[in-house]
Design a protein around this motif. Structure first.
Motif, PDB file in Angstrom:
ATOM      1  N   HIS A  61     -29.987 -31.052  33.275  1.00  8.43           N
ATOM      2  CA  HIS A  61     -29.817 -30.062  32.121  1.00  8.43           C
ATOM      3  C   HIS A  61     -30.706 -28.975  31.861  1.00  8.43           C
ATOM      4  N   LEU A  62     -31.681 -28.780  32.863  1.00  7.80           N
ATOM      5  CA  LEU A  62     -32.658 -27.865  32.557  1.00  7.80           C
ATOM      6  C   LEU A  62     -32.389 -26.479  33.647  1.00  7.80           C
ATOM      7  N   LYS A  63     -32.205 -26.969  35.112  1.00  3.10           N
ATOM      8  CA  LYS A  63     -31.932 -25.726  35.813  1.00  3.10           C
ATOM      9  C   LYS A  63     -30.555 -25.111  35.861  1.00  3.10           C
ATOM     10  N   PRO A  64     -29.501 -25.478  35.326  1.00  2.00           N
ATOM     11  CA  PRO A  64     -28.430 -24.590  34.972  1.00  2.00           C
ATOM     12  C   PRO A  64     -28.587 -23.739  34.262  1.00  2.00           C
ATOM     13  N   GLU A  65     -27.864 -22.602  34.454  1.00  2.00           N
ATOM     14  CA  GLU A  65     -28.194 -21.155  33.607  1.00  2.00           C
ATOM     15  C   GLU A  65     -27.609 -21.501  32.261  1.00  2.00           C
ATOM     16  N   THR A  66     -26.080 -22.345  32.179  1.00  2.00           N
ATOM     17  CA  THR A  66     -25.568 -22.634  31.009  1.00  2.00           C
ATOM     18  C   THR A  66     -25.369 -24.036  30.850  1.00  2.00           C
ATOM     19  N   ASN A  67     -25.279 -24.317  29.447  1.00  2.00           N
ATOM     20  CA  ASN A  67     -24.935 -25.990  29.183  1.00  2.00           C
ATOM     21  C   ASN A  67     -23.861 -25.882  28.338  1.00  2.00           C
ATOM     22  N   GLU A  68     -22.834 -26.609  28.782  1.00  2.00           N
ATOM     23  CA  GLU A  68     -21.879 -27.091  27.932  1.00  2.00           C
ATOM     24  C   GLU A  68     -21.998 -27.972  26.751  1.00  2.00           C
ATOM     25  N   LYS A  69     -22.858 -28.939  27.005  1.00  2.00           N
ATOM     26  CA  LYS A  69     -23.106 -30.213  26.224  1.00  2.00           C
ATOM     27  C   LYS A  69     -24.375 -30.288  25.699  1.00  2.00           C
ATOM     28  N   LEU A  70     -24.901 -30.640  24.610  1.00  2.00           N
ATOM     29  CA  LEU A  70     -26.120 -30.699  24.168  1.00  2.00           C
ATOM     30  C   LEU A  70     -26.617 -32.094  24.631  1.00  2.00           C
ATOM     31  N   PRO A  71     -27.827 -32.201  25.301  1.00  2.00           N
ATOM     32  CA  PRO A  71     -28.454 -33.578  25.682  1.00  2.00           C
ATOM     33  C   PRO A  71     -28.820 -34.361  24.617  1.00  2.00           C
ATOM     34  N   ARG A  72     -29.127 -35.606  24.687  1.00  2.00           N
ATOM     35  CA  ARG A  72     -29.323 -36.638  23.988  1.00  2.00           C
ATOM     36  C   ARG A  72     -30.611 -36.199  22.836  1.00  2.00           C
ATOM     37  N   LYS A  73     -30.653 -36.611  21.692  1.00  2.00           N
ATOM     38  CA  LYS A  73     -31.454 -36.436  20.860  1.00  2.00           C
ATOM     39  C   LYS A  73     -33.014 -36.669  21.268  1.00  2.00           C
ATOM     40  N   ASP A  74     -33.120 -37.851  21.969  1.00  2.00           N
ATOM     41  CA  ASP A  74     -34.528 -38.424  22.331  1.00  2.00           C
ATOM     42  C   ASP A  74     -35.136 -37.497  23.462  1.00  2.00           C
ATOM     43  N   MET A  75     -34.063 -36.905  24.217  1.00  2.00           N
ATOM     44  CA  MET A  75     -34.634 -36.079  25.251  1.00  2.00           C
ATOM     45  C   MET A  75     -34.885 -34.715  24.594  1.00  2.00           C
ATOM     46  N   LEU A  76     -34.197 -34.216  23.667  1.00  2.00           N
ATOM     47  CA  LEU A  76     -34.326 -32.854  22.798  1.00  2.00           C
ATOM     48  C   LEU A  76     -35.827 -33.189  22.138  1.00  2.00           C
ATOM     49  N   ASP A  77     -36.264 -34.524  21.705  1.00  2.00           N
ATOM     50  CA  ASP A  77     -37.450 -34.547  21.239  1.00  2.00           C
ATOM     51  C   ASP A  77     -38.545 -34.498  21.890  1.00  2.00           C
ATOM     52  N   ILE A  78     -38.319 -34.941  23.047  1.00  2.00           N
ATOM     53  CA  ILE A  78     -39.427 -34.906  24.237  1.00  2.00           C
ATOM     54  C   ILE A  78     -39.694 -33.184  24.774  1.00  2.00           C
ATOM     55  N   LEU A  79     -38.722 -32.322  24.609  1.00  2.00           N
ATOM     56  CA  LEU A  79     -39.111 -31.124  25.000  1.00  2.00           C
ATOM     57  C   LEU A  79     -39.521 -30.231  24.019  1.00  2.00           C
ATOM     58  N   SER A  80     -39.225 -30.596  22.625  1.00  2.00           N
ATOM     59  CA  SER A  80     -39.714 -30.032  21.327  1.00  2.00           C
ATOM     60  C   SER A  80     -41.128 -30.308  21.312  1.00  2.00           C
ATOM     61  N   GLN A  81     -41.623 -31.838  21.646  1.00  2.00           N
ATOM     62  CA  GLN A  81     -42.870 -32.213  21.487  1.00  2.00           C
ATOM     63  C   GLN A  81     -43.732 -31.496  22.532  1.00  2.00           C
ATOM     64  N   LEU A  82     -43.320 -31.136  23.642  1.00  2.00           N
ATOM     65  CA  LEU A  82     -44.027 -30.570  24.765  1.00  2.00           C
ATOM     66  C   LEU A  82     -44.475 -29.042  24.347  1.00  2.00           C
ATOM     67  N   VAL A  83     -43.480 -28.459  23.403  1.00  2.00           N
ATOM     68  CA  VAL A  83     -43.592 -27.121  23.187  1.00  2.00           C
ATOM     69  C   VAL A  83     -44.192 -26.825  21.885  1.00  2.00           C
ATOM     70  N   GLY A  84     -44.540 -27.976  21.200  1.00  2.00           N
ATOM     71  CA  GLY A  84     -45.640 -27.834  20.049  1.00  2.00           C
ATOM     72  C   GLY A  84     -45.075 -28.325  18.557  1.00  2.00           C
ATOM     73  N   TYR A  85     -43.947 -29.111  18.831  1.00  2.00           N
ATOM     74  CA  TYR A  85     -43.212 -29.494  17.634  1.00  2.00           C
ATOM     75  C   TYR A  85     -42.991 -30.872  17.532  1.00  2.00           C
ATOM     76  N   SER A  86     -42.876 -31.493  16.349  1.00  2.00           N
ATOM     77  CA  SER A  86     -42.850 -33.296  16.100  1.00  2.00           C
ATOM     78  C   SER A  86     -41.592 -33.526  16.787  1.00  2.00           C
ATOM     79  N   GLY A  87     -40.372 -32.961  16.729  1.00  2.00           N
ATOM     80  CA  GLY A  87     -39.369 -33.295  17.250  1.00  2.00           C
ATOM     81  C   GLY A  87     -38.283 -32.138  17.492  1.00  2.00           C
ATOM     82  N   TRP A  88     -36.918 -32.384  17.737  1.00  2.00           N
ATOM     83  CA  TRP A  88     -35.883 -31.446  17.787  1.00  2.00           C
ATOM     84  C   TRP A  88     -35.599 -31.110  16.226  1.00  2.00           C
ATOM     85  N   ASP A  89     -35.580 -32.122  15.376  1.00  2.00           N
ATOM     86  CA  ASP A  89     -35.333 -31.944  13.689  1.00  2.00           C
ATOM     87  C   ASP A  89     -36.220 -30.720  13.238  1.00  2.00           C
TER      88      ASP A  89
END
Length: 302
Positions: A61-89
């Motif tokens: 999901h991260l190394k490809p230059e383009t992504n056709e599908k959105l990852p699962r929300k729980d994984m999006l929450d993790i990345l969003s928290q890493l950059v300083g947000y409470s979650g994907w929402d």
């Protein structure tokens, strides 16, 4: 209005910027993100977000230059928290809000636009000053093989600073640890598939190399994988000696094609006869049982 997949691409860039804050010597992109960078990012997520992300997920999901599908929300929450947000929402909400408020400002208020441009210039200058300051206060310590006194390949070492039971990854460049020298001392834990783990207290004035003791069986395994030894019978006998009967081998395939699993017999049969495919395999983790025989190997196929 940006679509969710576009916001995910933007989030990927913010993850990369967050990674660069912790590893300022990394100047690449997701395409050049190495296996060591992946291990560092996994550790960063575990430390900062208290969550786990697999190597396979990052490759997919991260190394490809383009992504056709959105990852699962729980994984999006993790990345969003890493950059300083409470979650994907919250990430989606705030970035959509920025777009809504930014459009009229760009069209109707030139003075405000100039103000923001000027602010960006000042911020950029501050970042440059920070980087210069950081580079001047960085302590470098070389890591060497205790037997040969040769520098150990940077990709074969993983190091963390341990403080108050929190582990912070250490950047390694050209076989040298890059340590911020603001503190008088730091506890460093070094790990490697081929060398014995080592914990050492490094002081600000320390400039002597850190030496790691080779782990005999993993070193033999490395020799089997990288050499051109043709005596298959000798290989077979030595592999029988160093590999545990319950051995599990996980090989992460390139191009995000998943993983393969091998037992002792299957893996030994591959190693008996040298091949280009074996030489391209990169070992990232080796574990041993109580008898010091290797019982788990994680490999990335390059």
């Amino acid at each position: 209005m940006r679509q969710p997949i576009e916001l995910f691409h933007h989030l990927k860039q913010e993850v990369l910027l967050t990674y660069q804050k912790h590893y300022p010597y990394f100047e690449g992109n997701w395409k050049t993100f190495s296996s060591q960078d992946i291990q560092n990012l996994i550790q960063l997520i575990e430390t900062g977000v208290k969550q786990t992300v697999s190597e396979k997920w990052i490759y997919t999901h991260l190394k490809p230059e383009t992504n056709e599908k959105l990852p699962r929300k729980d994984m999006l929450d993790i990345l969003s928290q890493l950059v300083g947000y409470s979650g994907w929402d919250e990430y989606v909400f705030k970035h959509k809000a920025i777009e809504i408020t930014a459009t009229p400002i760009a069209k109707t208020n030139t003075k405000k636009r100039r103000f923001w441009i000027g602010g960006a210039v000042i911020l950029g200058a501050a970042i440059v000053v920070y980087v210069v300051k950081f580079s001047k206060t960085t302590q470098t310590i070389e890591v060497k093989n205790a037997f040969t006194n040769a520098p150990i390949d940077s990709e074969e070492i993983k190091a963390v600073v341990v403080e108050n039971q929190v582990e912070t990854p250490v950047t390694i460049v050209d076989s040298k640890l890059q340590l911020p020298s603001e503190k008088d001392s730091a506890t460093i834990v070094l790990k490697s598939p081929y060398y014995k783990d080592k914990t050492i207290v490094v002081h600000k004035e320390t400039n002597t190399p850190i030496v790691l003791q080779p782990d005999d069986y993993p070193m033999m395994l490395k020799g089997f994988m990288k050499s051109d030894i043709k005596d298959w019978q000798t290989r077979k006998e030595q592999l029988q000696m160093i590999l545990a009967d319950e051995l599990e081998v996980m090989v992460l395939l390139k191009d995000n094609l998943g993983a393969e699993y091998f037992n002792k017999q299957e893996f030994s049969e591959r190693l008996i006869i040298p091949s280009k495919a074996i030489k391209k395999m990169k070992v990232v983790d080796i574990q041993s049982n109580k008898d010091n025989k290797i019982n788990f190997i994680r490999i990335i196929q390059e």
